[in-house]
Motif scaffolding. Structure first.
Motif, PDB file in Angstrom:
ATOM      1  N   ILE A  63      -3.699  -2.957   7.190  1.00  0.00           N
ATOM      2  CA  ILE A  63      -3.184  -1.848   6.369  1.00  0.00           C
ATOM      3  C   ILE A  63      -1.744  -1.493   6.749  1.00  0.00           C
ATOM      4  O   ILE A  63      -1.210  -0.492   6.303  1.00  0.00           O
ATOM      5  CB  ILE A  63      -4.101  -0.604   6.440  1.00  0.00           C
ATOM      6  CG1 ILE A  63      -4.176  -0.040   7.850  1.00  0.00           C
ATOM      7  CG2 ILE A  63      -5.500  -0.943   5.917  1.00  0.00           C
ATOM      8  CD1 ILE A  63      -4.960   1.272   7.953  1.00  0.00           C
TER       9      ILE A  63
ATOM     10  N   SER B 285      -5.018  -7.403   1.362  1.00  0.00           N
ATOM     11  CA  SER B 285      -3.890  -7.831   2.198  1.00  0.00           C
ATOM     12  C   SER B 285      -4.192  -9.055   3.051  1.00  0.00           C
ATOM     13  O   SER B 285      -3.264  -9.768   3.466  1.00  0.00           O
ATOM     14  CB  SER B 285      -3.448  -6.681   3.119  1.00  0.00           C
ATOM     15  OG  SER B 285      -4.536  -6.263   3.932  1.00  0.00           O
TER      16      SER B 285
ATOM     17  N   PHE C 179       0.814  -1.222   0.000  1.00  0.00           N
ATOM     18  CA  PHE C 179       0.000   0.000   0.000  1.00  0.00           C
ATOM     19  C   PHE C 179       0.847   1.270   0.000  1.00  0.00           C
ATOM     20  O   PHE C 179       0.337   2.359   0.292  1.00  0.00           O
ATOM     21  CB  PHE C 179      -0.928   0.010   1.213  1.00  0.00           C
ATOM     22  CG  PHE C 179      -1.944  -1.113   1.222  1.00  0.00           C
ATOM     23  CD1 PHE C 179      -2.707  -1.389   0.112  1.00  0.00           C
ATOM     24  CD2 PHE C 179      -2.121  -1.890   2.366  1.00  0.00           C
ATOM     25  CE1 PHE C 179      -3.647  -2.412   0.123  1.00  0.00           C
ATOM     26  CE2 PHE C 179      -3.058  -2.912   2.388  1.00  0.00           C
ATOM     27  CZ  PHE C 179      -3.819  -3.178   1.266  1.00  0.00           C
TER      28      PHE C 179
ATOM     29  N   TYR D 294     -12.773  -4.578   6.053  1.00  0.00           N
ATOM     30  CA  TYR D 294     -13.013  -3.386   5.230  1.00  0.00           C
ATOM     31  C   TYR D 294     -14.190  -2.587   5.789  1.00  0.00           C
ATOM     32  O   TYR D 294     -14.144  -1.350   5.871  1.00  0.00           O
ATOM     33  CB  TYR D 294     -13.293  -3.802   3.791  1.00  0.00           C
ATOM     34  CG  TYR D 294     -13.641  -2.669   2.851  1.00  0.00           C
ATOM     35  CD1 TYR D 294     -12.634  -1.931   2.228  1.00  0.00           C
ATOM     36  CD2 TYR D 294     -14.971  -2.334   2.586  1.00  0.00           C
ATOM     37  CE1 TYR D 294     -12.950  -0.893   1.359  1.00  0.00           C
ATOM     38  CE2 TYR D 294     -15.290  -1.300   1.720  1.00  0.00           C
ATOM     39  CZ  TYR D 294     -14.279  -0.582   1.110  1.00  0.00           C
ATOM     40  OH  TYR D 294     -14.601   0.451   0.262  1.00  0.00           O
TER      41      TYR D 294
ATOM     42  N   HIS E 272     -12.999  -0.735   8.775  1.00  0.00           N
ATOM     43  CA  HIS E 272     -12.071   0.318   8.339  1.00  0.00           C
ATOM     44  C   HIS E 272     -12.822   1.526   7.799  1.00  0.00           C
ATOM     45  O   HIS E 272     -12.462   2.679   8.092  1.00  0.00           O
ATOM     46  CB  HIS E 272     -11.150  -0.258   7.261  1.00  0.00           C
ATOM     47  CG  HIS E 272     -10.134   0.698   6.732  1.00  0.00           C
ATOM     48  ND1 HIS E 272      -9.552   1.700   7.489  1.00  0.00           N
ATOM     49  CD2 HIS E 272      -9.574   0.802   5.481  1.00  0.00           C
ATOM     50  CE1 HIS E 272      -8.691   2.371   6.746  1.00  0.00           C
ATOM     51  NE2 HIS E 272      -8.691   1.855   5.524  1.00  0.00           N
TER      52      HIS E 272
ATOM     53  N   LYS F 237      -6.318   2.265   1.648  1.00  0.00           N
ATOM     54  CA  LYS F 237      -5.734   0.935   1.830  1.00  0.00           C
ATOM     55  C   LYS F 237      -6.858  -0.072   2.069  1.00  0.00           C
ATOM     56  O   LYS F 237      -7.706   0.133   2.932  1.00  0.00           O
ATOM     57  CB  LYS F 237      -4.739   0.948   2.988  1.00  0.00           C
ATOM     58  CG  LYS F 237      -3.551   1.877   2.729  1.00  0.00           C
ATOM     59  CD  LYS F 237      -2.598   1.956   3.916  1.00  0.00           C
ATOM     60  CE  LYS F 237      -1.448   2.916   3.635  1.00  0.00           C
ATOM     61  NZ  LYS F 237      -0.513   3.027   4.782  1.00  0.00           N
ATOM     62  N   ASP F 238      -6.835  -1.162   1.330  1.00  0.00           N
ATOM     63  CA  ASP F 238      -7.974  -2.092   1.279  1.00  0.00           C
ATOM     64  C   ASP F 238      -7.619  -3.434   1.920  1.00  0.00           C
ATOM     65  O   ASP F 238      -6.838  -4.210   1.358  1.00  0.00           O
ATOM     66  CB  ASP F 238      -8.387  -2.303  -0.178  1.00  0.00           C
ATOM     67  CG  ASP F 238      -9.707  -3.039  -0.311  1.00  0.00           C
ATOM     68  OD1 ASP F 238     -10.133  -3.697   0.653  1.00  0.00           O
ATOM     69  OD2 ASP F 238     -10.324  -2.944  -1.399  1.00  0.00           O
ATOM     70  N   PRO F 239      -8.204  -3.735   3.109  1.00  0.00           N
ATOM     71  CA  PRO F 239      -7.921  -5.010   3.772  1.00  0.00           C
ATOM     72  C   PRO F 239      -8.266  -6.232   2.929  1.00  0.00           C
ATOM     73  O   PRO F 239      -7.716  -7.317   3.161  1.00  0.00           O
ATOM     74  CB  PRO F 239      -8.797  -4.946   5.031  1.00  0.00           C
ATOM     75  CG  PRO F 239      -9.015  -3.490   5.282  1.00  0.00           C
ATOM     76  CD  PRO F 239      -9.080  -2.871   3.913  1.00  0.00           C
TER      77      PRO F 239
ATOM     78  N   SER G  49      -4.337   6.243   4.285  1.00  0.00           N
ATOM     79  CA  SER G  49      -4.921   5.184   5.115  1.00  0.00           C
ATOM     80  C   SER G  49      -6.288   4.766   4.594  1.00  0.00           C
ATOM     81  O   SER G  49      -6.614   3.578   4.531  1.00  0.00           O
ATOM     82  CB  SER G  49      -5.037   5.653   6.567  1.00  0.00           C
ATOM     83  OG  SER G  49      -3.768   5.891   7.123  1.00  0.00           O
TER      84      SER G  49
END
Length: 443
Positions: A87, A53, A40, A402, A405, A48-50, A45
């Motif tokens: 993230i 990851s 990322f 997500y 987040h 950023k895409d869980p 922040s």
């Protein structure tokens, strides 16, 4: 794994039956890959895409050590530390695992090229290591997330002060978002009998954190009649603070961000509610400058809801965005108790409103063993309830994370690990029937 699930769902398997079960060599788990910590780079922040990851991999079952337990995880839950892990902020969690791995040969097991995350679970003990006496195979448990060594005197009056204090599944490996999890046996507590697996898994981290922050002598020492400002009062952490305030005879002033969240706070029993979106509070003029006029407008609104009184306690966890306002609105001699900082770690406030008004800022972090046990006891007695809103299968943990987040959730978001469906695990239907509406409130 099927034999393990069958034994658990039968409700009739004995300690001997569980002891006789063979253990698989591997299990599915939600992991981060050390090779992807830079994926990322250059993104904010929010971008950023869980889902990119977090992976569901087949991983080896960890070796069981002294004082440890291997637990079949029926359900887990997503916390904000799951978001941070996914993230790679404020730094990749592999730094925690590397540091822990240097402590001892046993701790070296945690330093791996993958990190199994997750700081909540509800499940069944499968095996215990040498030196474990309180728990046995077949026990239905939940786990709190405090991992300590207790070899230093510093932690013996308050285990959170142990120099080797860590959060399991965040600063250690083998967390709860997996089919099998490894915990220290002193993390285990009895599963509340009236709850399903997914409901029982949801409160652990946030309920214990809110208990220490608000009720404990290590936190704000809430008492009857206190006015308490609770940020994010329908969220994963704030929803338990709201319940604890109401159960303890205090007067919560609930800050939320939508009419739906305001409705949930009213359903919990709160009367004083501020919808930030409707009243359009903007505590920062720009990225660098706060607006004291908005603090004053906010304080005036609070006094309208409290009969002219300022708040005794502010339950802080957003951090940078709200901290200046929190310090300002607290009454003279009052307490701002803070953890997390989900909107930023660098807090700015006007110190005149702190020092000249004799206010206190208290930092708290999770809970010690006793506080976690007391918080779980309130759940088991039906005094405090889970705030589960939605449940995902293990394969969709990335989407669940997500949601947290991007603040698309309410209360807590659960994850089914070994449980084949929702609604299983209730052992006390009579107590459940008494509290069913409260248990399902966030649904």
């Amino acid at each position: 794994m099927k034999d393990i699930v069958d034994a658990i769902t039968s409700g009739a398997a004995s300690t001997g039956d569980f002891s006789a079960l063979g253990l698989p060599e591997s299990c599915r788990a939600v992991v981060l890959h050390k090779s992807e910590v830079d994926m990322f780079e250059g993104l904010t922040s929010a971008d950023k895409d869980p889902r990119k990851s977090l992976h569901v991999d087949e991983v080896p079952v960890p070796e069981l050590g002294p004082g440890e337990a291997l637990v079949a995880v029926m359900a887990s839950a997503v916390n904000y530390n799951s978001v941070w892990s996914s993230i790679f902020e404020p730094l990749p969690t592999f730094a925690f695992l590397e540091r822990y791995g240097k402590l001892s040969p046993l701790a070296k097991r945690h330093d791996l090229p993958y990190h199994i995350i997750g700081s909540d679970l509800a499940g069944v003990v499968l095996r215990t290591g040498p030196g474990v006496n309180l728990w046995k195979p077949g026990d239905e448990v939940v786990a709190h997330c405090l991992s300590v060594e207790l070899e230093s005197a510093d932690g013996h009056s308050d285990t959170m002060l142990d120099p080797e204090q860590r959060i399991w599944g965040f600063e250690t490996n083998f967390g709860g978002l997996a089919e099998l999890a490894l915990v220290k046996s002193n993390q285990l507590m009895p599963k509340p009998n009236h709850l399903t697996w997914e409901e029982a898994a949801a409160p652990g981290l946030v309920n214990s954190t809110a208990y220490r922050q608000l009720v404990s002598s290590n936190g704000a020492r809430m008492k009857q009649g206190d006015n308490i400002l609770i940020w994010g009062a329908s969220g994963g952490l704030g929803s338990f603070a709201t319940q604890l305030a109401l159960a303890g005879g205090a007067h919560p002033v609930c800050v939320v961000s939508s009419p739906r969240k305001a409705e949930i706070c009213r359903a919990m029993g709160a009367e004083a509610i501020i919808d930030r979106s409707a009243e359009d509070y903007r505590f920062w003029k720009d990225e660098h400058t706060q607006d004291p006029r908005e603090w004053k407008r906010f304080g005036k609104r609070i006094r309208e809801l409290t009969g002219g009184e300022d708040v005794d306690i502010v339950f802080e966890h957003p951090g940078r965005e709200t901290f200046g306002a929190s310090v300002y609105v607290t009454r003279k001699g009052g307490t701002i108790v803070t953890c997390a900082s989900t909107s930023g770690y660098t807090h700015e406030y006007d110190n005149r409103y702190l020092w000249m008004s004799l206010k206190r800022i208290v930092g708290t972090h999770f809970a010690n063993y006793r506080e976690a046990w007391e918080a779980n006891r309130l759940i088991a007695k039906g005094r405090i309830h889970p705030t589960l809103s939605k449940v995902y299968p293990l394969e969709e943990t990335g989407q669940a994370t997500y949601d947290v987040h991007r603040n698309l959730h309410q209360g807590k978001v659960g994850v089914l690990c070994l449980a084949p469906q929702e609604g299983l695990g209730v052992r006390d239907p009579e107590l459940r029937a008494k509290h069913l509406d409260a248990i399902n409130l966030f649904r």
